[in-house]
Design an enzyme around this catalytic site. Sequence first.
Site, short mmCIF file in Angstrom:
data_model
loop_
_atom_site.label_atom_id
_atom_site.label_comp_id
_atom_site.label_asym_id
_atom_site.label_seq_id
_atom_site.Cartn_x
_atom_site.Cartn_y
_atom_site.Cartn_z
N ILE A 128 -2.93 2.58 -6.08
CA ILE A 128 -3.90 1.62 -6.60
C ILE A 128 -3.98 0.47 -5.60
O ILE A 128 -3.04 0.23 -4.85
CB ILE A 128 -3.54 1.11 -8.01
CG1 ILE A 128 -2.14 0.48 -8.05
CG2 ILE A 128 -3.65 2.22 -9.04
CD1 ILE A 128 -1.76 -0.09 -9.42
N ASP A 129 -5.12 -0.19 -5.57
CA ASP A 129 -5.35 -1.22 -4.57
C ASP A 129 -4.30 -2.33 -4.65
O ASP A 129 -3.73 -2.60 -5.72
CB ASP A 129 -6.73 -1.84 -4.76
CG ASP A 129 -7.85 -0.85 -4.47
OD1 ASP A 129 -7.61 0.09 -3.70
OD2 ASP A 129 -8.95 -1.03 -5.03
N ARG A 130 -4.08 -2.97 -3.53
CA ARG A 130 -3.09 -4.04 -3.43
C ARG A 130 -3.27 -5.10 -4.52
O ARG A 130 -2.31 -5.54 -5.14
CB ARG A 130 -3.18 -4.69 -2.05
CG ARG A 130 -2.23 -5.85 -1.83
CD ARG A 130 -2.37 -6.40 -0.43
NE ARG A 130 -1.27 -7.29 -0.08
CZ ARG A 130 -0.91 -7.59 1.15
NH1 ARG A 130 -1.57 -7.06 2.17
NH2 ARG A 130 0.09 -8.39 1.39
N THR A 132 -4.75 -4.84 -7.37
CA THR A 132 -4.82 -4.28 -8.71
C THR A 132 -3.41 -4.18 -9.29
O THR A 132 -2.49 -3.72 -8.62
CB THR A 132 -5.47 -2.89 -8.69
OG1 THR A 132 -6.79 -2.99 -8.15
CG2 THR A 132 -5.54 -2.29 -10.08
N ARG A 227 -14.63 -0.68 -8.21
CA ARG A 227 -15.14 -1.88 -7.54
C ARG A 227 -16.53 -1.64 -6.97
O ARG A 227 -17.44 -2.47 -7.14
CB ARG A 227 -14.17 -2.30 -6.45
CG ARG A 227 -12.78 -2.65 -6.97
CD ARG A 227 -11.73 -2.64 -5.87
NE ARG A 227 -12.02 -3.63 -4.84
CZ ARG A 227 -11.31 -3.74 -3.71
NH1 ARG A 227 -10.29 -2.93 -3.49
NH2 ARG A 227 -11.63 -4.66 -2.83
#
Length: 283
Positions: A128-130, A132, A227
């Site tokens: 998962i994105d940094r 998030t 996003r």
Amino acid sequence: MSDKYTANASSELMPFLIAKLQGWSRSTIKQRLKTGCVTVNDQQVTRHDHGLVEGDRVNVAASSQGISATRPKLDILYEDRDLIAINKPAGLLSVASPKDKAQHALGILRDQLSRRSKPVKLWPVHRIDRDTSGVLLFATSREMREAVMKGWESAEKTYLAIVEGCPKPAGGTINQPLRLDPVIYQMHVGEHPEAKRAITHFTTERSEGKRSLLRVELETGRQHQIRAHLAWLGYPVVGDQRYGTEGGRMGLHALRLSITKPGASKPLVFETQPPEDFLALLK
């Protein structure tokens, strides 16, 4: 030795430190951040734009050695011999990045579980994105990771997103293919020979002022899917500088992950509620 402060209002970390550490140069403060000398609520933070909310505890150590011995452990949601699910905080990389030497969840968890006589090996099942927060899953063997990934399309992935605006209609499905631009590292939305199928379902949980809390279900799991899709629809995620407007905390939280473990008859469900700094974005 360390300096301890409490945030009295929401702000980004860098302006807060500049106000509190009077007499310190901006370069010195940045160096403290870069070398891991700053913690927020006992979680090491290296990003200058980390978002603070009222009541956050900020600690600035004289050196990184002063906090390394008490480095907080990651919150483990589930653990068995094959799989480990954690609650990743926002601002922490899922795995190592060749362009960023910051700490990452894989390394921290590996150190947390290892013993001197018994080191632990882990493989990320997904990322998962940094910026998030939420559920992140690891496997204890390459074979288990590959076995889980074979059934990944059937996994149920639920997120919470705080977006700019109030979606009309309040719910729906975004069925738009995505294509990664490797130069600007950003997803393009729309038909293209290289674009891949991407489907996102969303419902509005509630709206406050000019922002809304959405529940998002992923039918596919493309990079930056939520996003890019929500920004394309006209409701970018709060704090998303890549697809929307820059901010201290991105309004995206991985709420729930449900998978069927190979050989098991019932699905495994991992869930973690959003932190206070996430919900504060809605106000």
